[in-house]
Write an enzyme that holds these catalytic residues in place. Structure first.
Site, PDB file in Angstrom:
ATOM      1  N   ASP A 146      -3.457  -2.548 -18.552  1.00 33.77           N
ATOM      2  CA  ASP A 146      -2.499  -1.520 -19.002  1.00 33.77           C
ATOM      3  C   ASP A 146      -2.728  -0.996 -20.413  1.00 33.77           C
ATOM      4  O   ASP A 146      -1.794  -0.490 -21.040  1.00 33.77           O
ATOM      5  CB  ASP A 146      -1.066  -2.078 -18.905  1.00 33.77           C
ATOM      6  CG  ASP A 146      -0.755  -2.530 -17.493  1.00 33.77           C
ATOM      7  OD1 ASP A 146       0.014  -3.486 -17.342  1.00 33.77           O
ATOM      8  OD2 ASP A 146      -1.315  -1.937 -16.547  1.00 33.77           O
ATOM      9  N   LYS A 200      -5.189  -7.703  -9.578  1.00 33.45           N
ATOM     10  CA  LYS A 200      -6.202  -8.525 -10.249  1.00 33.45           C
ATOM     11  C   LYS A 200      -6.877  -7.701 -11.349  1.00 33.45           C
ATOM     12  O   LYS A 200      -6.959  -6.465 -11.247  1.00 33.45           O
ATOM     13  CB  LYS A 200      -7.259  -8.984  -9.236  1.00 33.45           C
ATOM     14  CG  LYS A 200      -6.725  -9.989  -8.207  1.00 33.45           C
ATOM     15  CD  LYS A 200      -6.244 -11.253  -8.878  1.00 33.45           C
ATOM     16  CE  LYS A 200      -5.810 -12.305  -7.887  1.00 33.45           C
ATOM     17  NZ  LYS A 200      -5.201 -13.493  -8.569  1.00 33.45           N
ATOM     18  N   LEU A 201      -7.386  -8.383 -12.340  1.00 31.51           N
ATOM     19  CA  LEU A 201      -8.063  -7.699 -13.443  1.00 31.51           C
ATOM     20  C   LEU A 201      -9.422  -7.178 -12.981  1.00 31.51           C
ATOM     21  O   LEU A 201     -10.231  -7.951 -12.444  1.00 31.51           O
ATOM     22  CB  LEU A 201      -8.240  -8.661 -14.614  1.00 31.51           C
ATOM     23  CG  LEU A 201      -8.745  -8.048 -15.920  1.00 31.51           C
ATOM     24  CD1 LEU A 201      -7.687  -7.146 -16.549  1.00 31.51           C
ATOM     25  CD2 LEU A 201      -9.175  -9.133 -16.899  1.00 31.51           C
ATOM     26  N   HIS A 247       1.149   2.424 -13.154  1.00 32.11           N
ATOM     27  CA  HIS A 247       1.933   1.240 -13.517  1.00 32.11           C
ATOM     28  C   HIS A 247       3.408   1.625 -13.464  1.00 32.11           C
ATOM     29  O   HIS A 247       3.767   2.733 -13.911  1.00 32.11           O
ATOM     30  CB  HIS A 247       1.545   0.766 -14.918  1.00 32.11           C
ATOM     31  CG  HIS A 247       2.328  -0.416 -15.398  1.00 32.11           C
ATOM     32  ND1 HIS A 247       2.054  -1.703 -14.991  1.00 32.11           N
ATOM     33  CD2 HIS A 247       3.402  -0.489 -16.226  1.00 32.11           C
ATOM     34  CE1 HIS A 247       2.923  -2.523 -15.566  1.00 32.11           C
ATOM     35  NE2 HIS A 247       3.751  -1.818 -16.311  1.00 32.11           N
ATOM     36  N   GLY A 255       0.787  -1.228   0.000  1.00 30.66           N
ATOM     37  CA  GLY A 255       0.000   0.000   0.000  1.00 30.66           C
ATOM     38  C   GLY A 255       0.817   1.275   0.000  1.00 30.66           C
ATOM     39  O   GLY A 255       0.401   2.307   0.522  1.00 30.66           O
ATOM     40  N   SER A 256       2.005   1.227  -0.608  1.00 34.78           N
ATOM     41  CA  SER A 256       2.864   2.428  -0.599  1.00 34.78           C
ATOM     42  C   SER A 256       2.163   3.608  -1.275  1.00 34.78           C
ATOM     43  O   SER A 256       2.130   4.717  -0.744  1.00 34.78           O
ATOM     44  CB  SER A 256       4.181   2.126  -1.320  1.00 34.78           C
ATOM     45  OG  SER A 256       3.913   1.631  -2.633  1.00 34.78           O
ATOM     46  N   ASN A 257       1.569   3.339  -2.418  1.00 36.44           N
ATOM     47  CA  ASN A 257       0.879   4.441  -3.103  1.00 36.44           C
ATOM     48  C   ASN A 257      -0.401   4.823  -2.364  1.00 36.44           C
ATOM     49  O   ASN A 257      -0.787   5.997  -2.310  1.00 36.44           O
ATOM     50  CB  ASN A 257       0.536   4.029  -4.533  1.00 36.44           C
ATOM     51  CG  ASN A 257       1.783   3.884  -5.384  1.00 36.44           C
ATOM     52  OD1 ASN A 257       2.678   4.698  -5.327  1.00 36.44           O
ATOM     53  ND2 ASN A 257       1.853   2.823  -6.151  1.00 36.44           N
ATOM     54  N   ASN A 312      -5.017   3.998 -12.889  1.00 36.83           N
ATOM     55  CA  ASN A 312      -4.039   3.035 -12.405  1.00 36.83           C
ATOM     56  C   ASN A 312      -2.651   3.629 -12.562  1.00 36.83           C
ATOM     57  O   ASN A 312      -2.399   4.402 -13.494  1.00 36.83           O
ATOM     58  CB  ASN A 312      -4.122   1.733 -13.211  1.00 36.83           C
ATOM     59  CG  ASN A 312      -3.066   0.714 -12.773  1.00 36.83           C
ATOM     60  OD1 ASN A 312      -2.976   0.386 -11.594  1.00 36.83           O
ATOM     61  ND2 ASN A 312      -2.241   0.256 -13.704  1.00 36.83           N
TER      62      ASN A 312
END
Ligand SMILES: Nc1nc2c(c(=O)[nH]1)N[C@@H](CN(C=O)c1ccc(C(=O)N[C@@H](CCC(=O)O)C(=O)O)cc1)CN2
Ligand SMILES: NCC(=O)N[C@@H]1O[C@H](COP(=O)([O-])[O-])[C@@H](O)[C@H]1O
Length: 377
Positions: A234, A175-176, A193, A96-98, A191
């Protein structure tokens, strides 16, 4: 609709390898005749560049180092702006860094939003622990053999509706996301990435796997990408990227650290400003100078300028019109997401070497500018 930010990650360079800079002097560029001739001047100090276009102005104006709107309204109302604070759902799978960065930014007010629910596929992960410490409700998704209490896609959508979620931020979720959720929250799921998409993205590219692939490839650059989420891994429209160097002897861990640092620096403002629609009216922590240039090699590409899907049909109409001209030029278009817009094309023709600079100025309720560079080859 609040002013819309146009995301540019300023790859401008005369060299063959894009080098990112952003200048320290306040940005101001106005459309002017073909005497426009300067190169992009971006010292290496800043990475993420978010340009804000003020309504009814032909000037793209970057902001100064400040948060235009400080959040903090307790009743869901931002006291200064009277804007309703948005409700965020954050998805995590790991430490959970972000997620923590987003939480801190929300508490400090640099995001006009509050995290109202955490969604995870691992109830014991670090992100879920942090949510429990902060009293943030946790939803388990999806249902798996390990997480039998996980909910279904339909229940996930219903749950987020129940929390009145406005935006979904994926912060290391592995997960998707189901199509039901994508459809329920169009252009409202972001998101981050850890690579420069489209490189090193897609199924199998997550966490350290990404950085190992980057190092193994010999790539000289990497960096985080923030994009809208669609039904595949992505492939959603890219909103912003930031570049960090990959040094010859870097380990994947060293690259990961450098990218993560950049993510923290960029995620919040980009999420705040780019998720748009009032999430925050945010000024970047730095200003950038961007001037049109006859000699800047503007690098096009989905991953660089987000020249992905264009919402502005007028831009394309303008391009078609210009494309019919016989200048033998190639078009590189910077992302513009104007909606209903009247594109006024100002064509400036330079006879010297038949380079055509076209700047499309789209006039809407809030002005956006699409800059199109045409170069003849
Ligand atoms: N519909 C979408 N869902 C998600 C996206 C997206 O763009 N569209 N992004 C991912 C995040 N992500 C990259 O940014 C990503 C995460 C995970 C994978 C992956 O290959 N996962 C493995 C399973 C890993 C595990 O269970 O530990 C897999 O699917 O086999 C690729 C990319 C979040 N969701
Ligand atoms: N493809 C998705 C992906 O790799 N996301 C990455 O997971 C990390 C967050 O992990 P954490 O929550 O364990 O800190 C982040 O670095 C993010 O870029």
């Amino acid at each position: 609709m609040g002013a819309t930010s146009m995301m540019l990650s300023g790859f401008c360079s005369n060299t063959t390898i894009p080098s990112l800079h952003s200048a320290k002097i306040p940005f101001s560029a106005t459309v002017s005749p073909p005497t426009i001739s300067s190169t992009c001047s971006f010292p290496q100090s800043h990475k993420w560049v978010i340009f804000r276009v003020s309504p009814c102005s032909r000037t793209i104006r970057a902001c100064r180092n400040s948060v235009v709107e400080a959040g903090g309204g307790s009743s869901g109302e931002d006291l200064r702006s009277g804007t309703r604070r948005k409700k965020l759902a954050v998805f995590v799978s790991g430490g959970g860094s972000n997620f923590r960065s987003i939480y801190e930014a929300s508490v400090q007010g640099s995001i006009l939003g509050d995290i109202v629910v955490l969604v995870t596929n691992k109830r014991g992960c670090g992100g879920a622990e942090f949510a429990r410490e902060k009293g943030i409700p946790i939803v388990l998704f999806p249902k798996t053999k390990d997480e039998y209490e996980g909910i279904s896609p339909a229940d996930l959508v219903a749950s987020l509706r129940g929390f009145e979620v406005d935006f979904v931020l994926l912060a290391g979720y592995l997960k998707l996301l189901p199509a039901e959720l994508i459809r329920a929250y169009p252009k409202s799921i972001l998101n981050i990435h850890p690579s420069l998409l489209p490189a090193f993205g897609g199924k199998g590219y997550y966490g350290m796997k990404v950085h190992k692939a980057v190092v193994a490839s010999g790539a000289r650059f990497s960096g985080p990408t923030i994009h809208f989420v669609d039904e595949h891994y992505d492939t959603g429209r890219i909103l912003a990227q930031s570049v960090v160097p990959v040094l010859p002897n870097d380990t994947p861990e060293e690259v990961a650290t450098r990218v993560l640092q950049e993510q923290r620096h960029g995620l919040v403002p980009v999420a705040a400003a780019t998720a748009g629609r009032g999430l925050a009216r945010w000024c970047p922590p730095h200003v950038g100078e961007f001037t049109l240039s006859t000699d800047a090699s503007v690098i096009t590409g989905r991953g660089v300028f987000g020249a992905g899907r264009h919402d502005s049909k007028w831009c394309w109409c303008g391009l078609a019109l210009l494309g019919s001209l016989r200048f033998g030029f190639a078009i590189s278009v910077i992302e513009c997401d104007s909606k209903l817009s009247l594109v006024v094309l100002v064509m400036i023709l330079r006879y010297a070497n038949s380079i055509v600079h076209v700047v499309a100025i789209s006039v809407t309720g809030s002005v956006r500018e699409c800059m199109m560079f045409f170069h003849n080859f």
